[in-house]
Design an enzyme around this catalytic site. Structure first.
Site, PDB file in Angstrom:
ATOM      1  N   ARG A 225     103.704  72.008  65.308  1.00  0.00           N
ATOM      2  CA  ARG A 225     103.366  70.627  65.554  1.00  0.00           C
ATOM      3  C   ARG A 225     103.023  70.517  66.893  1.00  0.00           C
ATOM      4  NH1 ARG A 225     106.624  66.066  62.438  1.00  0.00           N
ATOM      5  NH2 ARG A 225     105.016  64.772  63.434  1.00  0.00           N
ATOM      6  N   HIS A 226     102.260  69.825  67.355  1.00  0.00           N
ATOM      7  CA  HIS A 226     102.376  69.275  68.783  1.00  0.00           C
ATOM      8  C   HIS A 226     103.876  68.797  69.158  1.00  0.00           C
ATOM      9  CE1 HIS A 226     102.463  65.012  67.768  1.00  0.00           C
ATOM     10  NE2 HIS A 226     101.732  65.542  66.642  1.00  0.00           N
ATOM     11  N   ASN A 232     104.789  59.100  68.994  1.00  0.00           N
ATOM     12  CA  ASN A 232     105.889  59.496  68.138  1.00  0.00           C
ATOM     13  C   ASN A 232     107.071  58.652  68.391  1.00  0.00           C
ATOM     14  OD1 ASN A 232     105.025  63.048  68.308  1.00  0.00           O
ATOM     15  ND2 ASN A 232     104.680  61.261  66.352  1.00  0.00           N
ATOM     16  N   ARG A 276      97.167  65.480  72.488  1.00  0.00           N
ATOM     17  CA  ARG A 276      98.748  66.350  72.467  1.00  0.00           C
ATOM     18  C   ARG A 276      98.747  67.859  71.815  1.00  0.00           C
ATOM     19  NH1 ARG A 276      97.396  62.599  68.616  1.00  0.00           N
ATOM     20  NH2 ARG A 276      98.098  62.480  66.537  1.00  0.00           N
ATOM     21  N   GLU A 296      94.228  65.121  63.242  1.00  0.00           N
ATOM     22  CA  GLU A 296      95.201  64.781  62.372  1.00  0.00           C
ATOM     23  C   GLU A 296      94.525  63.749  61.030  1.00  0.00           C
ATOM     24  OE1 GLU A 296      97.622  64.845  60.669  1.00  0.00           O
ATOM     25  OE2 GLU A 296      99.267  63.804  61.345  1.00  0.00           O
ATOM     26  N   HIS A 361      98.806  68.827  63.554  1.00  0.00           N
ATOM     27  CA  HIS A 361      99.451  67.686  63.205  1.00  0.00           C
ATOM     28  C   HIS A 361     100.211  67.640  62.016  1.00  0.00           C
ATOM     29  CE1 HIS A 361      97.067  66.023  66.488  1.00  0.00           C
ATOM     30  NE2 HIS A 361      96.007  66.856  66.235  1.00  0.00           N
TER      31      HIS A 361
END
Ligand code: SIN
Length: 426
Positions: A225-226, A232, A276, A296, A361
């Site tokens: 994932r980023h 977040n 990201r 995403e 994502h």
């Protein structure tokens, strides 16, 4: 299970595998099932060897000699049982693609199956794996002697010798497919040449396209994932925010983590178009490609909201998503099923490529992981995929091996369990 959105025809297909032992038939059969199941097409493999083992668990090579009438009788019985179960599955469970995984090396045997299929209005499609590449065959023999239930507990060298003799017995009667009126795909040395004959339905053409993209060279796929993002940190979903300070630290440490796992192998990095993922991949010293298909899951009207805000503003949607997260589509956005459909070209390209790292994502990563790990649809949207973790997938003959490498950089948890209220989480 709902049917696949672009499955226009009402067809049932029996894929009949053909080929000598150690030609990768079972691997190919299992991959077709995994691919179709991922696309929500009901597919199941019926392995004749498994039925034969119920009566004859550890046969020697003589069992497979054409002059062994008792062996012939038992092998025919096993094939009948597999086919009977397959037709029952077509009838009672609305099966769409049944795969008969067996050698089916003679015309007589194939004609017998052909007749049975035609009587039941099931489309027969032969998939032959023809291989004279000694390295591939040897690799397969090594796999079989260590993994086949036929040789459990036996000395590996004796097992390999017996298996070679079994292959010789099949070679005596093997007739490759050449009948021009049959629907077939002949894979020659997996990926080096493909012969296609009389492919009729759309679904058959999907299977052919998938088979044309397969290779069985050893390789790995890395997923990440980023790094932790500003969204977040504030609990918001979607958006196109920058990385947080800890996310940037993950990006700085990622080259070292990747190098530890990849070593000197060549690698290409794929990211989404969102900031990201690109900021996360920024320091990776490999060729990079950007894919819109890796963006995403689109949260539509809920983009930029926290789960708590969604629960307050759209309580029915919040509950509906928990009820069936795979099918639930955000108003004006996407469902997990939608993401799977748009990821199909990514999966096809991944099958063609060798070492690839994907920085993407949470939802997208769950869908890709589900394909490789055969995770059922009702579970895949609930899988925990933490931030700041590198996942290494290594496809092997009988499944994919996973290694998770955690970076020692804290990050928020973006995971919400099924049924967990966003309100009480605070
Ligand atoms: C087996 O018994 O292992 C396979 C039977 C066959 O397909 O020939």
């Amino acid at each position: 299970m709902a049917s696949y959105s672009f499955q226009a025809e009402n067809v049932q297909i029996c894929v009949i595998m053909v080929g000598l032992p150690a030609r990768g038939k079972s691997l190919i059969a299992q991959k077709i099932v995994r691919y179709l199941t991922w696309l929500s097409i009901r597919a199941k493999c019926f392995n004749v060897g498994n039925y034969r083992r119920l009566e004859t668990a550890h046969p020697t090579a003589e069992f497979f000699d054409v002059n062994n009438s008792e062996g012939e009788r038992l092998r025919k019985l096993a094939a009948e049982a597999a086919i009977r179960d397959m037709f029952r599955w077509f009838d009672q469970e609305q099966g769409v693609v049944g795969i008969l995984d067996a050698t089916n090396t003679t015309k007589t045997r194939r004609n017998w199956i052909l007749d049975l299929c035609r009587k039941r209005n099931v489309e027969p499609m032969f998939v032959e794996s023809w291989c004279d590449d000694e390295d591939l065959i040897m690799q397969n023999i090594m796999d079989v002697k260590t993994t086949s239930p036929d040789y459990v507990g036996q000395d590996p060298e004796k097992a390999a010798l017996d298996f070679r003799n079994r292959i010789r017995n099949y070679e005596k009667v093997y007739e490759t497919i050449s009948e021009r009126d049959l629907t077939y795909v002949k894979l020659i040395n997996v990926g080096s040449q493909v012969i296609i004959n009389r492919i009729q339905s759309y679904l058959e053409s999907r299977i052919v396209y998938y088979l044309m993209n397969l290779h069985i060279k050893p390789r790995c796929i890395w997923l990440s994932r980023h790094g932790e993002s500003a969204f977040n940190l504030s609990g918001k979903i979607g958006g196109d925010s920058d990385l947080s300070e800890r996310g940037r630290e993950y990006a700085r440490q990622l080259p070292r983590l990747v190098k530890m796992s990849v070593g000197d192998r060549p690698l290409t990095v794929w990211t989404s178009t969102l900031k990201r993922t690109q900021q996360t991949a920024k320091y990776l010293p490999y060729r990079q490609l950007t894919w819109k298909a890796l963006d995403e899951l689109d949260a539509g009207q809920c983009d930029g909201l926290t789960y708590e805000e969604i629960e307050n503003r759209y309580p029915d949607d919040f509950a509906a998503r928990d009820e069936n997260k795979y099918e639930y589509r955000y108003p004006g956005g996407e469902s997990y099923r939608d993401v799977v459909v748009r990821l199909e070209p990514i999966i096809m390209e991944l099958e063609r490529q060798e070492n690839i790292m994907i920085v993407t994502h949470q939802a997208v990563l769950r869908c890709i992981y589900a394909y490789f790990m055969n995770v059922p649809q009702d579970q895949s949207p609930w899988m925990e995929v933490p931030l700041h973790t590198l996942i290494q997938l290594e496809p092997k003959a009988y499944g994919t091996e996973v290694i998770r490498i955690k970076a020692d950089i804290p990050a928020v948890s973006t995971y919400r369990e099924k049924g967990q209220s966003a309100k009480i989480k605070k």
